[in-house]
Write an enzyme that holds these catalytic residues in place. Structure first.
Site, short mmCIF file in Angstrom:
data_model
loop_
_atom_site.label_atom_id
_atom_site.label_comp_id
_atom_site.label_asym_id
_atom_site.label_seq_id
_atom_site.Cartn_x
_atom_site.Cartn_y
_atom_site.Cartn_z
N GLY A 38 0.82 -1.21 0.00
CA GLY A 38 0.00 0.00 0.00
C GLY A 38 0.85 1.25 0.00
N ASN A 39 0.22 2.37 0.25
CA ASN A 39 0.97 3.63 0.32
C ASN A 39 0.32 4.54 1.36
OD1 ASN A 39 -1.01 5.44 -1.06
ND2 ASN A 39 -0.70 3.92 -2.68
N ARG A 40 0.90 5.70 1.55
CA ARG A 40 0.48 6.55 2.66
C ARG A 40 -0.73 7.44 2.38
NH1 ARG A 40 4.22 6.09 6.53
NH2 ARG A 40 6.36 5.70 5.89
N SER A 41 -1.34 7.30 1.23
CA SER A 41 -2.48 8.16 0.93
C SER A 41 -3.63 7.91 1.91
CB SER A 41 -2.97 7.88 -0.50
OG SER A 41 -4.20 8.53 -0.70
N ALA A 81 -3.92 7.44 -5.14
CA ALA A 81 -2.49 7.11 -5.26
C ALA A 81 -2.44 5.67 -5.76
CB ALA A 81 -1.82 7.26 -3.91
#
Ligand code: CTP
Length: 407
Positions: free
Chosen positions: A211-214, A278
């Site tokens: 995943g990512n930090r969005s 994102a």
């Protein structure tokens, strides 16, 4: 300059607090600005001010009874809910804030708040100590997250003689907040917008993902702002912890491929796509179908590239107006411009996510709007909802200027 209130239909919901008497002045100001004002009152409000006061100020019947039919035989407050441009709740008492936060529908005020597609402005007022109580604070936060707007309260001397935070905002201040909200009144009415939000999740196995930090906050703010301006909004969202803004159609996705499929399904149904999600550039080539167990050895994952979704749409001979985001760390405007051209976008929102207090997870954002034609617009650090409105101003102007004009 003419007030944005002129000709608008505003419902003012009066609740049972001593500040109810000040709402007479608010209503009078709105009427003098040529708004058509309908007042709704809770039973408790009538202990402080009579319905006659508001009826005399507005020259209209006051809504007190949820079971009342209007001249057309419709339930009066439901017909009103559909016709107004704005609902103001003043004073928004601790009790009414709790009822609104929980979605109760036990009187005309809570009923109209649930039924209306219009923006809602809350003007809280209560005795000192109450506003600081975690129960009230949490209710206000919940309502704000759902897209309600709040003006006040202010600190000062309260009716009880105590001094503290709990005074109703002055009528002038509430009128200013009403004018700001109505400024955009329905300038995107009829425009169909798809907004994507959140960070895609690419499975590694059934329990893990890349995943990512969005946080999704920017995309959700855009969806909310667009709905407030009358747009028809579909929010295609990766998993987030955010509640769905009211009145948007939400489509839940998890991976980049699911996002692409959802957007392609909407292509001929929308006028604008705002790709705030994102999107993971890579996914695991072959996710495991059962949980990967510790093996005592290094684990190597093969990643394959995801399609560039927005660039794929930008390359189609015909497509909706396209807005993308370029969240960069320490990059320059030129790189954002190059990205805009490479992806065939009409506008790119460029932000430096390495800056403190802006970007991922924050409620604020500091961005530059870079259009395909015309000058970039550098915006100051603003709440994400304000950034959303500034972005939608550009989208509206571009729609009006283009052959796609739906406005
Ligand atoms: N985007 C997309 N599909 C992808 C990756 C990105 O549609 N597979 C969209 C994003 O949602 C955003 C824009 O393209 O609106 C720019 O995203 P960004 O991650 O900055 O661009 P990338 O093409 O991934 O470039 P970079 O190499 O800088 O990561």
């Amino acid at each position: 300059m003419t007030s944005s209130v002129v000709g608008c239909r505003i419902a003012v919901a009066v609740c049972g607090g001593i500040a109810a008497y000040k709402v007479a002045s608010l209503v009078s100001q709105l009427v003098r600005l040529d708004a058509q004002v309908d007042v709704l009152m809770t039973e408790e409000a009538k202990r402080f001010v009579s319905a006659l006061t508001f009826g005399a100020l507005t020259h209209r019947a006051v809504h007190e009874d949820p079971w009342q039919l209007d001249n057309q035989g419709e339930i009066a407050h439901i017909a009103l809910a559909r016709s107004i441009d704005l609902l103001v709740v003043a004073p928004a008492t601790a009790h009414t804030l709790a009822r609104l936060a929980h979605g109760l529908a036990d009187d005309v005020v809570t009923l109209i708040a649930l039924a209306t597609p219009a923006p809602v402005l809350l003007a809280p007022a209560m005795d000192a100590g109450m506003y600081g109580h975690p129960a009230v604070t949490e209710n206000v936060t919940t309502l704000q997250q759902r897209g309600y707007h709040v003006v006040g309260p202010r600190s000062g001397r309260l009716a009880s003689g105590l001094t503290g935070l709990g005074r109703l905002a002055e009528p002038d201040e509430i009128v200013a907040a009403v004018e700001a909200l109505l400024h955009w009144r329905r300038d995107l009415a009829g425009v169909r917008i798809a907004v994507t939000a959140g960070g895609t999740q690419e499975p590694i196995d059934p329990v893990r993902f890349i995943g990512n930090r969005s946080s999704g906050k920017m995309g959700y703010a855009i969806a909310q702002a667009a709905v407030e301006r009358g747009a028809n909004v579909t929010l295609v969202s990766a998993p987030t912890s955010l509640p769905a803004p009211p009145r948007v159609t939400q489509v839940a996705i998890q991976t980049a491929l699911e996002l692409r499929e959802a957007l392609h399904g909407l292509l001929d149904q929308v006028d604008v796509i705002i790709q705030a999600a994102a999107v993971a550039d890579y996914r695991v080539a072959d996710p495991e179908t059962t949980k990967i167990k510790r093996s005592g050895e290094a684990l190597v994952l093969e990643l394959v590239e995801n399609p560039d979704i927005i660039a794929g749409i930008g390359a189609l001979p015909q497509h909706p107006l396209l807005v993308g985001f370029a969240a960069e760390t320490g990059a320059h405007l030129d790189e954002a411009r190059a990205k805009l051209r490479r992806k065939g976008l009409d506008l790119i929102v460029f932000n430096d996510v390495s800056k403190q207090g802006s970007g991922f997870g924050s409620d604020m954002n500091e961005v530059t709007l870079v259009p395909a034609r015309g000058e970039p617009e550098v915006l100051p650090l603003l709440p994400k909802l304000d950034v959303a409105h500034r972005l939608l101003d550009r989208v509206r102007d571009m729609l009006q200027a283009s052959a796609r004009s739906v406005l």
